[in-house]
Design a protein around this motif. Sequence first.
Motif, PDB file in Angstrom:
ATOM      1  N   THR A   3       0.860  -1.179   0.000  1.00  0.00           N
ATOM      2  CA  THR A   3       0.000   0.000   0.000  1.00  0.00           C
ATOM      3  C   THR A   3       0.898   1.230   0.000  1.00  0.00           C
ATOM      4  O   THR A   3       2.118   1.132   0.144  1.00  0.00           O
ATOM      5  N   SER A  25      -8.756   3.710  -1.729  1.00  0.00           N
ATOM      6  CA  SER A  25      -9.218   3.022  -0.510  1.00  0.00           C
ATOM      7  C   SER A  25      -8.193   1.999  -0.016  1.00  0.00           C
ATOM      8  O   SER A  25      -8.195   1.623   1.148  1.00  0.00           O
ATOM      9  N   LYS A  26      -7.309   1.567  -0.917  1.00  0.00           N
ATOM     10  CA  LYS A  26      -6.268   0.602  -0.541  1.00  0.00           C
ATOM     11  C   LYS A  26      -4.935   1.298  -0.229  1.00  0.00           C
ATOM     12  O   LYS A  26      -3.897   0.643  -0.130  1.00  0.00           O
ATOM     13  N   TYR A 104      -8.615  -8.049  -5.115  1.00  0.00           N
ATOM     14  CA  TYR A 104      -9.204  -7.718  -3.811  1.00  0.00           C
ATOM     15  C   TYR A 104     -10.502  -8.468  -3.540  1.00  0.00           C
ATOM     16  O   TYR A 104     -11.196  -8.179  -2.574  1.00  0.00           O
ATOM     17  N   SER A 153     -16.249  -3.900  -2.468  1.00  0.00           N
ATOM     18  CA  SER A 153     -16.618  -3.671  -1.060  1.00  0.00           C
ATOM     19  C   SER A 153     -17.901  -4.415  -0.665  1.00  0.00           C
ATOM     20  O   SER A 153     -18.183  -4.587   0.514  1.00  0.00           O
TER      21      SER A 153
END
Length: 448
Positions: A3, A25-26, A104, A153
């Motif tokens: 990240t 978001s990551k 993800y 998500s």
Amino acid sequence: MGTNGKAFVLGMARSGYEAAKLLVSKGYEVIVNDANTEQNLEQMKELHSLGIKIILGSHPEDLIDNTFEMIVKNPGISNNHKYIKKARELNIPVINELELAFRYFPAGVIIIGVTGTNGKTTTTKIIYEILKKSSKSVYLMGNIGYPVCSFVSKLKDNDIAVMEVSDHQLCNVSDFKTNISVLTNLSEAHLDFHGSYDIYKNMKKKIFNHHTKRDIGILNLDSKEVLDLTNDIESTKKYFSSSSPNKLGCSIADGYIYYNNDKIIALNEVKLKGKHNYENAMAAIVVAKELGVTDNAIVNVLKTFGGVEHRMEYVKTINNIDFYNDSKSTNITSTQIALASFTRPTVLLLGGLDRGHSFDELKDYLLNVKLIVAYGEAKIRIKAFAIECGIPCEVVNTLEEATTLAYNSAGEGYVVLLSPACASWDQFKDFEVRGNLFKECVEKLGFK
């Protein structure tokens, strides 16, 4: 994957916007670049508020350097783009939003991927509708218009992701893997993008990447091209066929669709008509059976599912003239399928981006075509083709003119068919905008 690295998103559109949000978001620092300055202002505001740097209007020479961990490329952008070439020189991985999202996904998500030259969207939608009807936790995504990144998500273990996957998307995947892959059919398409038919076919083959015997490959038994291409894949193979009975999937006999030896549904009960749609339905049935779906859910959907927007979509009947929107037909094979679906006199609207492709393979399908209305960039070549075929042809500039002329030229009982056999990008952002304009034009005709 670390990240707080830097990521570069090339091309905004829906997929670039969703990819940028996921990357932030990551923990990534993100730059988005697009040559087009006309963008969705709400999306731009949102990305700015997330600290994303956006550069529009050009591709500055010095923007790419070795500080980027990855480039996430819009599927429509060529792999020969100067930034992609530079990334190769600098050993920066180039992926797309499908590959990014996959990295993800929760480990327990079941992925169904559908590709092929034609029938992808319809097949994907039927699979989704059947799984939804059988109360599975299922999401529809991919090339069908819903970027995969937007689902990361929401997904949890044992959810099912049903995705349409295009050859443009398969260009830039490495880790991406499905549990079930469908290859509907193969014919020449997108040669301007890939450079050759062999390269295009090998992109399609990547839908079976990383498969083992535990994974399922669902193949069109009637297509020698499909069978040759998938000869050496590791997947457990299942089939569908409209001509050969087979014990490893779906086939048609005595007016019924069978799964193995079991009658599933009578063809006259399937709402979508035409051999190509029966093939799409059979591919979907094989997927559903692999996931333990009952015949009841399958039959229910096939009796009621009316098709996909812009794919052989019935628009309206005016003065006994039926209008069909097949704007999604951006290649010759799709238009062949559309023409083969009608036995009535037809006025055919052809035109769009001139990729230099030949129209000759339409010749055998023009039996019922009384008039060709040619428009857009390819119109002069289409006129020459029509003369060669001995079919009357009128040339206009715009789709609006073409629609009005087609209506005025059609007799009672005729079909007016927009099935352009060309991409839309000479005059439209995409085939959806083209199809929607055609539908608006048809609606206006009813008030004249």
